[in-house]
Design a protein around this motif. Structure first.
Motif, mmCIF file in Angstrom:
data_model
loop_
_atom_site.group_PDB
_atom_site.id
_atom_site.type_symbol
_atom_site.label_atom_id
_atom_site.label_comp_id
_atom_site.label_asym_id
_atom_site.label_seq_id
_atom_site.Cartn_x
_atom_site.Cartn_y
_atom_site.Cartn_z
ATOM 1 N N GLU A 1 -2.403 15.874 -13.377
ATOM 2 C CA GLU A 1 -1.900 14.866 -12.657
ATOM 3 C C GLU A 1 -1.571 14.996 -11.445
ATOM 4 O OE1 GLU A 1 -1.128 16.512 -15.365
ATOM 5 O OE2 GLU A 1 -0.869 15.080 -17.012
ATOM 6 N N ALA A 2 -1.353 15.784 -10.625
ATOM 7 C CA ALA A 2 -2.043 15.993 -9.418
ATOM 8 C C ALA A 2 -2.940 15.929 -8.237
ATOM 9 C CB ALA A 2 -1.742 17.746 -8.678
ATOM 10 N N ILE A 3 -3.897 15.983 -9.410
ATOM 11 C CA ILE A 3 -5.738 15.094 -9.260
ATOM 12 C C ILE A 3 -5.409 14.075 -9.350
ATOM 13 C CG2 ILE A 3 -8.220 15.480 -9.603
ATOM 14 C CD1 ILE A 3 -7.573 18.676 -9.794
ATOM 15 N N GLY A 4 -4.563 13.774 -10.078
ATOM 16 C CA GLY A 4 -4.829 11.748 -10.353
ATOM 17 C C GLY A 4 -3.818 11.073 -9.202
ATOM 18 N N ALA A 5 -2.979 11.387 -8.448
ATOM 19 C CA ALA A 5 -2.305 11.585 -7.139
ATOM 20 C C ALA A 5 -2.990 11.664 -6.500
ATOM 21 C CB ALA A 5 -0.874 12.029 -7.870
ATOM 22 N N LEU A 6 -3.678 12.651 -6.178
ATOM 23 C CA LEU A 6 -4.220 13.117 -4.606
ATOM 24 C C LEU A 6 -5.620 11.790 -4.315
ATOM 25 C CD1 LEU A 6 -4.425 16.606 -3.999
ATOM 26 C CD2 LEU A 6 -3.128 15.492 -3.059
ATOM 27 N N SER A 7 -6.134 11.685 -6.000
ATOM 28 C CA SER A 7 -7.028 10.906 -5.604
ATOM 29 C C SER A 7 -6.939 9.136 -5.246
ATOM 30 C CB SER A 7 -7.864 10.698 -7.174
ATOM 31 O OG SER A 7 -7.194 10.191 -8.678
ATOM 32 N N THR B 1 0.728 -0.903 -0.072
ATOM 33 C CA THR B 1 -0.148 0.410 0.045
ATOM 34 C C THR B 1 0.508 1.155 0.242
ATOM 35 O OG1 THR B 1 -1.601 -1.015 1.238
ATOM 36 C CG2 THR B 1 -2.442 0.765 1.326
ATOM 37 N N ALA B 2 1.005 2.185 -1.223
ATOM 38 C CA ALA B 2 1.629 3.368 -1.291
ATOM 39 C C ALA B 2 1.172 4.382 -0.014
ATOM 40 C CB ALA B 2 2.505 3.327 -2.722
ATOM 41 N N LEU B 3 1.675 4.723 0.478
ATOM 42 C CA LEU B 3 1.197 5.563 1.237
ATOM 43 C C LEU B 3 1.733 7.004 0.708
ATOM 44 C CD1 LEU B 3 0.152 4.205 4.336
ATOM 45 C CD2 LEU B 3 -1.065 4.829 2.418
ATOM 46 N N VAL B 4 2.604 7.386 1.290
ATOM 47 C CA VAL B 4 3.802 8.808 1.042
ATOM 48 C C VAL B 4 4.108 9.178 -0.604
ATOM 49 C CG1 VAL B 4 6.381 9.535 1.164
ATOM 50 C CG2 VAL B 4 4.998 8.581 3.362
ATOM 51 N N PRO B 5 4.297 7.774 -1.849
ATOM 52 C CA PRO B 5 4.410 8.256 -2.683
ATOM 53 C C PRO B 5 3.901 9.009 -3.578
ATOM 54 C CG PRO B 5 5.479 5.956 -2.212
ATOM 55 C CD PRO B 5 4.677 6.635 -0.226
ATOM 56 N N PRO B 6 1.579 8.444 -3.153
ATOM 57 C CA PRO B 6 0.834 9.013 -4.187
ATOM 58 C C PRO B 6 0.891 10.338 -3.178
ATOM 59 C CG PRO B 6 0.498 6.982 -2.998
ATOM 60 C CD PRO B 6 1.582 8.033 -2.486
ATOM 61 N N VAL B 7 1.452 11.245 -2.493
ATOM 62 C CA VAL B 7 0.954 12.615 -2.399
ATOM 63 C C VAL B 7 2.407 13.418 -2.059
ATOM 64 C CG1 VAL B 7 2.218 11.576 0.520
ATOM 65 C CG2 VAL B 7 0.523 13.126 0.059
ATOM 66 N N CYS B 8 3.395 12.713 -2.526
ATOM 67 C CA CYS B 8 5.109 13.075 -2.752
ATOM 68 C C CYS B 8 4.474 13.135 -4.293
ATOM 69 C CB CYS B 8 6.377 12.055 -1.919
ATOM 70 S SG CYS B 8 6.407 12.588 -0.601
ATOM 71 N N SER B 9 4.480 12.337 -5.073
ATOM 72 C CA SER B 9 4.309 12.519 -5.927
ATOM 73 C C SER B 9 3.042 13.622 -6.750
ATOM 74 C CB SER B 9 2.709 10.765 -7.118
ATOM 75 O OG SER B 9 4.060 10.084 -6.805
ATOM 76 N N ALA B 10 1.730 13.938 -6.242
ATOM 77 C CA ALA B 10 0.896 15.318 -5.727
ATOM 78 C C ALA B 10 1.862 16.181 -6.132
ATOM 79 C CB ALA B 10 -0.113 15.256 -4.747
ATOM 80 N N GLY B 11 2.820 16.043 -4.669
ATOM 81 C CA GLY B 11 3.215 17.602 -4.597
ATOM 82 C C GLY B 11 4.145 17.961 -5.847
ATOM 83 N N VAL B 12 5.061 16.977 -5.781
ATOM 84 C CA VAL B 12 6.362 17.228 -7.821
ATOM 85 C C VAL B 12 5.319 17.664 -8.796
ATOM 86 C CG1 VAL B 12 7.359 15.968 -9.231
ATOM 87 C CG2 VAL B 12 7.703 15.543 -6.592
ATOM 88 N N THR B 13 4.250 16.764 -9.128
ATOM 89 C CA THR B 13 3.114 17.265 -9.737
ATOM 90 C C THR B 13 2.765 19.202 -10.222
ATOM 91 O OG1 THR B 13 1.489 16.528 -8.519
ATOM 92 C CG2 THR B 13 2.980 15.273 -10.769
ATOM 93 N N PHE B 14 2.861 19.562 -8.733
ATOM 94 C CA PHE B 14 2.048 20.544 -8.274
ATOM 95 C C PHE B 14 3.008 22.147 -8.880
ATOM 96 C CE2 PHE B 14 -1.718 19.334 -5.617
ATOM 97 C CZ PHE B 14 -2.803 19.851 -6.505
ATOM 98 N N ALA B 15 4.222 20.847 -8.238
ATOM 99 C CA ALA B 15 5.946 22.052 -8.410
ATOM 100 C C ALA B 15 5.377 22.444 -9.447
ATOM 101 C CB ALA B 15 6.721 21.753 -7.298
#
Length: 324
Positions: free
Chosen positions: A197-203, A177-191
């Motif tokens: 893509e950020a919305i997809g990672a947050l979902s 179960t990936a917990l930290v990688p999705p939120v970090c992916s959201a941070g990277v895509t937002f930046a």
């Protein structure tokens, strides 16, 4: 300490109840094991210095692994992140009607994800580059299978934590179960300026969190960790929280199912070309060497019709003059 714990908490069902006892689908916990489980989840869900430091390091490792597209580094961050414990603790709190434990777990989850999102965004901004790596892109298109993975992982984590002999399997659950990688992916895509893509990672993150909490609550209930005596106010907020979480899961499962069906219709991603065999490559190089001012830009055999006979080969050449 354990005797005081049982005096304060609602009376629990450990397999001796008659009218409120759930189906005996899973082994029951004895009072001592329950006390150890409660103490561990309570301690691991506190928002303190240890939690902050470990989470910050895990978020930094996950972000750098995503930017380098290194699966090994990303897996290492999953093992380090402490976010699974408060989610399992929230599942236990819903069973017990324990508002204090529920608030502590929710606060740690919310603050933890905000901290990880901030750290990943800052690291992405100060790191050269603006292209999304495959590791980041892989976490921006969740589907219904991700929801099922989170459900089974949450159930496995709750059961393993409640059974002392299975404590060694928690590492595997953390990887599944990936917990930290999705939120970090959201941070990277937002930046990097990719809001879709950020919305997809947050979902994907929301999917994992909701499924883990509900699955943990269900496992604890089947193990008999349900309060026999729960006041009406406790029953009120527990039922409303469980109903709200269940409704959110149902709502989010609709777009996830749609995304899965679209991926099924499109088919799996396959390479469009494979490397040439050594014999064919040598013949091509010899031919090009005889032509003045000609350079090979691309050469490969078909990745779609690779079983055909003869095999299709694509070649792109660059030349100063028209070729024969």
């Amino acid at each position: 300490y354990k005797r005081q714990l049982f005096r304060r908490a609602p009376r629990l069902l450990f397999g001796r109840g008659q009218h409120h006892e759930p189906l005996k689908l899973l082994p029951r916990l004895n009072p001592a094991d329950y006390a150890d489980l409660y103490e561990m989840l309570q301690a691991g869900s506190r928002w303190n210095v240890d939690f902050i430091v470990v989470l910050s390091l895990a978020a930094a490792i996950a972000t750098l692994g995503l930017l380098q597209s290194s699966p090994a580094v990303v897996i290492g961050s999953m093992l380090l992140a402490p976010l699974m414990t408060p989610m399992i603790g929230l599942g236990l709190a819903l069973n017990q009607g324990n508002a204090k434990l529920a608030y502590s777990c929710f606060r740690s989850i919310a603050r933890g994800f905000l901290a990880a999102l901030t750290i990943s965004g800052v690291l992405a901004l100060i790191t050269p580059g603006s292209d999304l790596t495959p590791e980041v892109v892989a976490r921006t298109t969740p589907n219904i299978l991700d929801l099922l993975i989170a459900v089974f992982s949450g159930a496995a984590a709750a059961y393993a934590l409640a059974r002392p002999s299975l404590a060694g399997t928690i590492a595997g659950v953390a990887i599944a179960t990936a917990l930290v990688p999705p939120v970090c992916s959201a941070g990277v895509t937002f930046a990097y300026g990719y809001p879709h893509e950020a919305i997809g990672a947050l979902s994907l993150l929301v999917t994992n969190v909701l499924a883990i909490i509900l699955a943990a609550a269900a496992i604890f209930r089947m193990m008999g960790l349900s309060a026999l005596i729960v006041e009406a106010p406790r029953r009120f907020w527990v039922r409303h929280v469980v109903a709200c979480l269940s409704l959110c899961v149902l709502l989010i499962s609709i777009p996830l199912s749609t995304a899965f069906m679209q991926q099924v219709r499109e088919g799996k991603n396959l390479p469009h070309a494979f490397a040439l065999t050594n014999d064919v490559r040598e013949i091509l190089l010899e031919y090009v060497d005889e032509l003045d001012g000609v350079e090979i830009i691309f050469a490969g055999r078909s990745g779609v019709h690779r079983d055909s006979n003869p095999v299709d080969i694509g070649v792109i050449l660059a030349a100063r003059d028209p070729l024969p």
